[in-house]
Design a protein around this motif. Structure first.
Motif, PDB file in Angstrom:
ATOM      1  N   TYR A   1     -21.525  46.486  63.348  1.00 51.73           N
ATOM      2  CA  TYR A   1     -22.373  45.850  62.338  1.00 51.73           C
ATOM      3  C   TYR A   1     -22.849  46.874  61.326  1.00 51.73           C
ATOM      4  O   TYR A   1     -22.797  46.645  60.108  1.00 51.73           O
ATOM      5  CB  TYR A   1     -23.567  45.171  63.005  1.00 51.73           C
ATOM      6  CG  TYR A   1     -24.482  44.476  62.031  1.00 51.73           C
ATOM      7  CD1 TYR A   1     -24.176  43.208  61.541  1.00 51.73           C
ATOM      8  CD2 TYR A   1     -25.650  45.091  61.583  1.00 51.73           C
ATOM      9  CE1 TYR A   1     -25.010  42.572  60.634  1.00 51.73           C
ATOM     10  CE2 TYR A   1     -26.490  44.460  60.674  1.00 51.73           C
ATOM     11  CZ  TYR A   1     -26.169  43.197  60.204  1.00 51.73           C
ATOM     12  OH  TYR A   1     -26.985  42.584  59.303  1.00 51.73           O
TER      13      TYR A   1
ATOM     14  N   PHE B   1     -26.217  41.155  70.193  1.00 57.09           N
ATOM     15  CA  PHE B   1     -24.821  41.273  69.777  1.00 57.09           C
ATOM     16  C   PHE B   1     -23.845  40.705  70.816  1.00 57.09           C
ATOM     17  O   PHE B   1     -22.649  40.969  70.761  1.00 57.09           O
ATOM     18  CB  PHE B   1     -24.477  42.747  69.503  1.00 57.09           C
ATOM     19  CG  PHE B   1     -25.186  43.302  68.305  1.00 57.09           C
ATOM     20  CD1 PHE B   1     -24.632  43.179  67.036  1.00 57.09           C
ATOM     21  CD2 PHE B   1     -26.413  43.919  68.422  1.00 57.09           C
ATOM     22  CE1 PHE B   1     -25.284  43.681  65.922  1.00 57.09           C
ATOM     23  CE2 PHE B   1     -27.073  44.423  67.320  1.00 57.09           C
ATOM     24  CZ  PHE B   1     -26.510  44.299  66.056  1.00 57.09           C
TER      25      PHE B   1
ATOM     26  N   TYR C   1     -21.127  38.574  69.122  1.00 56.65           N
ATOM     27  CA  TYR C   1     -20.774  39.108  67.800  1.00 56.65           C
ATOM     28  C   TYR C   1     -19.260  39.283  67.665  1.00 56.65           C
ATOM     29  O   TYR C   1     -18.579  39.683  68.617  1.00 56.65           O
ATOM     30  CB  TYR C   1     -21.460  40.462  67.608  1.00 56.65           C
ATOM     31  CG  TYR C   1     -21.057  41.217  66.366  1.00 56.65           C
ATOM     32  CD1 TYR C   1     -21.760  41.075  65.183  1.00 56.65           C
ATOM     33  CD2 TYR C   1     -19.965  42.088  66.379  1.00 56.65           C
ATOM     34  CE1 TYR C   1     -21.407  41.773  64.038  1.00 56.65           C
ATOM     35  CE2 TYR C   1     -19.598  42.793  65.241  1.00 56.65           C
ATOM     36  CZ  TYR C   1     -20.322  42.633  64.077  1.00 56.65           C
ATOM     37  OH  TYR C   1     -19.963  43.325  62.956  1.00 56.65           O
TER      38      TYR C   1
ATOM     39  N   THR D   1     -21.951  35.578  65.868  1.00 52.84           N
ATOM     40  CA  THR D   1     -22.511  36.266  64.715  1.00 52.84           C
ATOM     41  C   THR D   1     -21.466  37.257  64.222  1.00 52.84           C
ATOM     42  O   THR D   1     -20.606  37.695  64.983  1.00 52.84           O
ATOM     43  CB  THR D   1     -23.796  37.029  65.086  1.00 52.84           C
ATOM     44  OG1 THR D   1     -23.536  37.850  66.230  1.00 52.84           O
ATOM     45  CG2 THR D   1     -24.919  36.065  65.406  1.00 52.84           C
TER      46      THR D   1
END
Length: 385
Positions: free
Chosen positions: A71, A102, A105, A198
């Protein structure tokens, strides 16, 4: 040989010598560029790529999440300047990672994809140099990149078989009446669940919670009273006969107010009195100056700032800003390799999410990232949501 032919020959020889001189001069320029490439540009590029990969790996271990490292890398916080880990961990001192933030993610792009794109961009910049000399490539070797996050994008699903045990009929009444519950046989079902994901484009607030201030600077009513005479905040406040203040601050003004309170909390220790209380009036004045300096000052009002021609206007009652372009000092005065990196790295030094949001709201509305049609202000607002 006639005089005319002699003149032509003289011109011809002069033209040849002139061309030779130009060719020699051009070759000297190319040689100089090649020397700069070999001694400066290429080593620096390789150093940055090595530093970037090491920072990525270290952050993955520190945060116990490679997805977290991805990220930060994909959003420009990792630059390879050798200060990445220190800078990011310092930023995280003001934040708390949400539990399992996360867990679901996925990267918008893989590390190796971003690495390869950087190599392509670097090589294209120096293609005229490398094609004239037998110069080594710009890569740092597959072993450095191998193993870094390479998950594929897309929805993630979990499929599992769920077995419900059989239930035998039971007698629930007197034996002579024979009341029985209805039994059910064993049942096995296949259930597929889509897991929300995400990505690198997800707003930072999805992963982190900004820390609240540790100093109790006073009651909310007293803080509002101190702020009422500053920045027009009083227009969004009402006071009853008992002196209780009700806030009616909405939209961008609410973002500004929250940023202002965060900065008040930051500067308050400087105005703590001997009895342990804080002078809220002095704190509010200092916060007003500091918030302006770290926002509008850095963007366009200071002598060394990000943009030129920074001008305030209004639209639908809200403050908006425009600019004529980036300043001549922008490239040298701010850390980072790209425009986005430079802006985000500065924003990471701000204490809280509300201060970052106010910075994003104060950025000029009319600037795009160079070479793109991506509006910078809208991108910053999205990142800081």
């Amino acid at each position: 040989m006639s005089a005319f032919r002699g003149i032509l020959t003289g011109y011809g020889m002069a033209a040849i010598k002139n061309k030779e001189a130009k060719d020699n001069a051009k070759m000297e320029v190319v040689k100089a560029a090649g020397l700069d490439y070999v001694t400066n540009q290429l080593p620096e590029h390789k150093k940055r790529e090595t530093n970037r990969a090491q920072a990525y790996t270290q952050l993955a271990k520190i945060l116990e999440s490679e997805e977290a490292a991805d990220y930060f890398d994909s959003n420009g916080f990792i630059t390879g300047d050798g200060k990445d880990v220190e800078r990011i961990t310092k930023m995280l001192e003001n934040k708390k990672i949400k539990p399992d933030a996360f867990k679901n993610y996925i990267p918008t792009s893989n590390y190796s994809d971003r690495y390869n794109q950087r190599q392509t961009d670097f090589n294209s910049r120096f293609s005229d140099v490398t094609k004239n000399f037998n110069i080594q490539g710009s890569g740092i070797g597959p072993s450095v990149v191998k193993g870094l996050l390479t998950q594929e994008a897309g929805d993630m699903t979990r499929t599992e078989e769920v077995t419900t045990p059989a239930v035998e009929p039971k007698d629930i009444g007197p034996a002579e009446k024979g009341f029985m519950t209805e039994g059910t046989p064993e049942r096995t079902e296949t259930i597929t669940t889509t897991i929300p994901r995400t990505t690198a484009d997800t707003a930072m607030s999805e992963f982190f919670i900004s820390k609240t201030g540790v100093l109790n600077i006073g009651k909310e009513n007293d803080i509002a009273a101190a702020a009422s005479s500053i920045r027009g905040f009083g227009e969004g406040m009402s006071k009853d006969s008992m002196g209780n203040i009700t806030l009616n601050i909405m939209g961008n003004k609410n973002i500004e107010y929250n940023a202002f309170k965060s900065v008040m909390n930051d500067v308050a220790p400087q105005y703590e009195t001997e009895d342990g209380k804080v002078s809220l009036s002095l704190t509010a004045q200092a916060a007003d100056e500091k918030l302006t300096a770290q926002t509008q000052g850095i963007i366009g009002l200071d002598k060394v700032s990000m943009v030129d021609g920074y001008t305030k206007g209004t639209a639908k009652g809200a403050e908006i800003y425009s600019a004529s372009g980036f300043s001549a000092d922008f490239e040298s005065a701010f850390e980072g390799n790209t425009t986005k990196e430079k802006i985000l790295l500065y924003m990471s030094t701000l204490g809280t999410k509300s201060e970052m949001q106010y910075f994003a709201q104060s950025f000029p509305t009319n600037l795009d990232y160079p070479g793109t049609k991506i509006n910078i202000k809208q991108d910053l607002i999205k990142i800081t949501q």
